[in-house]
Scaffold this motif. Structure first.
Motif, mmCIF file in Angstrom:
data_model
loop_
_atom_site.group_PDB
_atom_site.id
_atom_site.type_symbol
_atom_site.label_atom_id
_atom_site.label_comp_id
_atom_site.label_asym_id
_atom_site.label_seq_id
_atom_site.Cartn_x
_atom_site.Cartn_y
_atom_site.Cartn_z
ATOM 1 N N HIS A 92 0.846 -1.277 -0.080
ATOM 2 C CA HIS A 92 -0.079 0.086 0.011
ATOM 3 C C HIS A 92 0.749 1.156 -0.063
ATOM 4 C CE1 HIS A 92 -4.188 -1.760 1.207
ATOM 5 N NE2 HIS A 92 -3.396 -2.551 0.949
ATOM 6 N N ALA A 93 0.838 2.042 -1.120
ATOM 7 C CA ALA A 93 1.680 3.242 -1.116
ATOM 8 C C ALA A 93 0.725 4.346 -0.889
ATOM 9 C CB ALA A 93 2.132 3.601 -2.571
ATOM 10 N N GLN A 94 -0.521 4.396 -0.441
ATOM 11 C CA GLN A 94 -1.176 5.676 -0.191
ATOM 12 C C GLN A 94 -0.809 6.427 0.759
ATOM 13 O OE1 GLN A 94 -5.650 4.916 -0.721
ATOM 14 N NE2 GLN A 94 -6.124 6.271 1.267
ATOM 15 N N GLY A 95 -0.406 5.787 1.922
ATOM 16 C CA GLY A 95 -0.025 6.626 3.202
ATOM 17 C C GLY A 95 1.200 7.328 2.838
ATOM 18 N N LEU A 96 1.838 6.974 1.790
ATOM 19 C CA LEU A 96 3.449 7.539 1.571
ATOM 20 C C LEU A 96 2.991 8.831 0.368
ATOM 21 C CD1 LEU A 96 5.462 4.264 0.801
ATOM 22 C CD2 LEU A 96 5.467 5.830 2.711
ATOM 23 N N LEU A 97 2.181 8.682 -0.438
ATOM 24 C CA LEU A 97 1.844 9.620 -1.259
ATOM 25 C C LEU A 97 0.774 10.550 -1.050
ATOM 26 C CD1 LEU A 97 1.739 6.863 -4.487
ATOM 27 C CD2 LEU A 97 3.729 8.635 -3.799
ATOM 28 N N PHE A 98 -0.410 10.043 -0.521
ATOM 29 C CA PHE A 98 -1.356 10.926 -0.394
ATOM 30 C C PHE A 98 -1.816 11.451 1.078
ATOM 31 C CE2 PHE A 98 -1.914 8.380 -4.320
ATOM 32 C CZ PHE A 98 -2.057 9.409 -5.248
ATOM 33 N N ASP A 99 -2.249 12.630 1.092
ATOM 34 C CA ASP A 99 -2.876 12.813 2.624
ATOM 35 C C ASP A 99 -4.528 13.060 2.269
ATOM 36 O OD1 ASP A 99 -3.352 13.900 5.148
ATOM 37 O OD2 ASP A 99 -1.751 15.208 4.974
ATOM 38 N N HIS A 100 -5.135 13.335 3.305
ATOM 39 C CA HIS A 100 -6.740 13.590 3.127
ATOM 40 C C HIS A 100 -6.985 14.667 4.082
ATOM 41 C CE1 HIS A 100 -6.503 10.899 6.924
ATOM 42 N NE2 HIS A 100 -7.510 11.777 7.219
ATOM 43 N N ASP A 117 5.125 16.799 -1.065
ATOM 44 C CA ASP A 117 6.657 16.103 -0.880
ATOM 45 C C ASP A 117 6.345 14.648 -1.555
ATOM 46 O OD1 ASP A 117 4.870 15.189 1.169
ATOM 47 O OD2 ASP A 117 6.857 15.565 2.604
ATOM 48 N N ALA A 118 5.263 14.215 -1.989
ATOM 49 C CA ALA A 118 5.015 12.650 -2.398
ATOM 50 C C ALA A 118 6.210 12.046 -3.253
ATOM 51 C CB ALA A 118 3.992 12.700 -3.062
ATOM 52 N N ALA A 119 6.882 12.778 -4.146
ATOM 53 C CA ALA A 119 7.852 12.085 -4.892
ATOM 54 C C ALA A 119 9.337 11.811 -3.970
ATOM 55 C CB ALA A 119 8.262 12.881 -5.990
ATOM 56 N N ASP A 120 9.329 12.841 -3.170
ATOM 57 C CA ASP A 120 10.620 12.730 -2.145
ATOM 58 C C ASP A 120 10.392 11.767 -1.139
ATOM 59 O OD1 ASP A 120 12.081 14.702 -3.366
ATOM 60 O OD2 ASP A 120 11.525 16.314 -1.990
ATOM 61 N N ARG A 121 9.214 11.355 -0.595
ATOM 62 C CA ARG A 121 8.592 10.685 0.608
ATOM 63 C C ARG A 121 8.980 9.159 -0.254
ATOM 64 N NH1 ARG A 121 5.670 11.653 4.606
ATOM 65 N NH2 ARG A 121 4.330 9.725 4.384
ATOM 66 N N PHE A 122 8.323 8.927 -1.762
ATOM 67 C CA PHE A 122 8.481 7.655 -2.011
ATOM 68 C C PHE A 122 9.831 7.281 -2.275
ATOM 69 C CE2 PHE A 122 7.529 4.153 -5.227
ATOM 70 C CZ PHE A 122 6.579 3.532 -4.404
ATOM 71 N N SER A 123 10.619 8.042 -2.894
ATOM 72 C CA SER A 123 12.169 8.005 -3.414
ATOM 73 C C SER A 123 12.805 7.622 -1.986
ATOM 74 C CB SER A 123 12.625 9.237 -3.961
ATOM 75 O OG SER A 123 13.829 8.715 -4.373
ATOM 76 N N THR A 124 12.562 8.119 -0.918
ATOM 77 C CA THR A 124 13.359 7.915 0.118
ATOM 78 C C THR A 124 12.697 6.522 0.751
ATOM 79 O OG1 THR A 124 13.427 10.251 0.908
ATOM 80 C CG2 THR A 124 13.484 8.382 2.720
ATOM 81 N N PHE A 125 11.823 6.217 0.846
ATOM 82 C CA PHE A 125 11.105 4.877 1.047
ATOM 83 C C PHE A 125 11.831 3.772 0.408
ATOM 84 C CE2 PHE A 125 8.022 1.519 0.748
ATOM 85 C CZ PHE A 125 7.861 1.370 2.307
ATOM 86 N N VAL A 126 11.779 3.932 -1.159
ATOM 87 C CA VAL A 126 12.258 3.064 -1.811
ATOM 88 C C VAL A 126 13.830 2.874 -1.583
ATOM 89 C CG1 VAL A 126 13.070 2.481 -4.156
ATOM 90 C CG2 VAL A 126 10.442 3.324 -3.773
ATOM 91 N N GLN A 127 14.547 3.845 -1.246
ATOM 92 C CA GLN A 127 16.096 3.816 -0.971
ATOM 93 C C GLN A 127 16.324 2.936 0.456
ATOM 94 O OE1 GLN A 127 17.940 7.453 -1.367
ATOM 95 N NE2 GLN A 127 16.578 8.038 -3.268
ATOM 96 N N ILE A 128 15.460 3.476 1.486
ATOM 97 C CA ILE A 128 15.831 2.859 2.619
ATOM 98 C C ILE A 128 15.460 1.091 2.730
ATOM 99 C CG2 ILE A 128 14.670 2.715 5.097
ATOM 100 C CD1 ILE A 128 14.389 5.701 4.933
ATOM 101 N N ASN A 129 14.364 1.040 1.786
ATOM 102 C CA ASN A 129 14.242 -0.568 1.754
ATOM 103 C C ASN A 129 14.705 -1.216 0.610
ATOM 104 O OD1 ASN A 129 12.090 -1.169 4.352
ATOM 105 N ND2 ASN A 129 11.623 1.124 3.099
ATOM 106 N N ALA A 130 15.467 -0.577 -0.139
ATOM 107 C CA ALA A 130 16.268 -1.251 -1.476
ATOM 108 C C ALA A 130 15.233 -1.822 -2.267
ATOM 109 C CB ALA A 130 17.499 -2.164 -1.108
ATOM 110 N N LEU A 131 13.962 -1.254 -2.420
ATOM 111 C CA LEU A 131 13.178 -1.875 -3.240
ATOM 112 C C LEU A 131 13.310 -2.110 -4.590
ATOM 113 C CD1 LEU A 131 9.713 -0.423 -1.540
ATOM 114 C CD2 LEU A 131 10.837 -2.717 -1.080
ATOM 115 N N ASP A 132 14.129 -1.280 -5.176
ATOM 116 C CA ASP A 132 14.330 -1.344 -6.573
ATOM 117 C C ASP A 132 15.324 -2.596 -6.788
ATOM 118 O OD1 ASP A 132 16.495 -0.227 -4.907
ATOM 119 O OD2 ASP A 132 17.429 0.577 -6.874
#
Length: 311
Positions: A92-100, A117-132
């Motif tokens: 689930h990426a919703q909490g990383l990308l979207f607010d309400h 800051d959605a792009a920065d948040r998701f990029s940070t998350f991917v890097q921390i978890n080496a998801l790529d």
């Protein structure tokens, strides 16, 4: 995923709960799992504090959902816990990308907005978890739950999908919409899997409204190769008892939902809503509270699909 309409149970086809379930085509339905498996939710219907249920579903699921909420979360141990049990991650990426924000004009009372800051948040998350480097461990990225129903702007939905695609190009992107809002959903071309939820339907394989919803969703696709997620109702709410149905009916509903999925050439996955109870309100039961004969149907369906799932 929440209840989109007041419950009106349709007539259920005569299906014996214990009868064999027809094997899904190995070239069609490849994935089966439940929502709210690892989403930080404690089921109120047991006596323990528990925030994940991976071990309960691993034997008959191909995936389980995992919901992070912070860009700096290290979810590597949670991913490992799933992969070690033969599961892929429905992230689930919703909490990383979207607010309400509160919105009285929205059917849900809130409106989703893309974070600045959605792009920065998701990029940070991917890097921390080496998801790529671990894209094969992810079955799909769940972009947003019922976006049109929650009045998410079309362009913001598209931008959110683009952010995910740029970071994890080899992972399918998924969206599930509430049935009443299908006509308002504009599916981004970068989305790969689409679905809808309509609950309190006894037999989706024959119900006219459910079938109309499915066709409307298919017609709104923006690529011919976009696949369909079939949502299986695996919850129980008090209104169903008041309407004269007991919980054992959920086994037939599961079998009927499988029939509907098998009849849809675009279907790729079935997701049950939900495994634990109490997400929408305390008295709501999940699949783990339903009778053993119903759970047996879920296990049978899941194991059949698991036989054909791609590694």
């Amino acid at each position: 995923m929440t209840l989109a309409l007041p419950p009106i149970m349709c007539v259920v086809s005569t299906v014996c709960v214990g009868q064999p379930v027809q094997s899904p085509s190995p070239n069609q339905i490849q994935h089966f799992g439940f929502s709210i498996v690892d989403a930080g939710h404690d089921d109120p219907h047991d006596d323990e504090v528990r925030l994940e249920y991976v071990d309960e579903v691993a034997g008959f699921s191909t995936f389980a959902d995992l919901a992070p909420y912070f860009a700096t979360e290290d979810i590597s141990p949670r991913i490992d816990a799933m992969t070690q049990r033969g599961l892929k991650v429905f992230l689930h990426a919703q909490g990383l990308l979207f607010d309400h924000v509160i919105d009285a004009d929205s059917p849900t009372g809130v409106r989703y907005v893309l974070r600045a800051d959605a792009a920065d948040r998701f990029s940070t998350f991917v890097q921390i978890n080496a998801l790529d480097q671990h894209q094969d461990d992810l079955v799909a990225i769940y972009l947003a739950d019922e976006p049109a129903w929650n009045r998410l702007d079309d362009e913001e939905l598209r931008l959110g999908a683009s952010i995910v695609e740029s970071e994890l190009p080899d992972v399918p992107i998924a969206v599930i919409e509430a049935a009443p809002a299908i006509g308002e959903l504009k599916i981004p071309e970068s989305v790969d899997w689409v679905g809808f939820d309509r609950y309190a339907v006894g037999d989706p394989s024959t119900d006219p409204q459910w079938q109309q919803d499915l066709q409307s969703l298919i017609d709104r696709r923006t690529r011919e190769d976009q696949r369909v997620i079939i949502v299986m109702e695996t919850q129980w709410i008090p209104e169903y008892t008041k309407l004269g149905y007991d919980q054992s009916i959920m086994g037939a509903i599961a079998t009927n939902t499988l029939k509907a999925a098998q009849a849809c050439p675009h279907a790729i996955a079935i997701v049950g809503y939900s495994w634990p109870g109490g997400l929408d309100r305390p008295e709501q039961l999940g699949a783990r509270q339903l009778p053993p004969d119903v759970q047996s149907v879920y296990r049978q369906i899941g194991r059949r699909i698991k036989q054909f799932s791609r590694p």
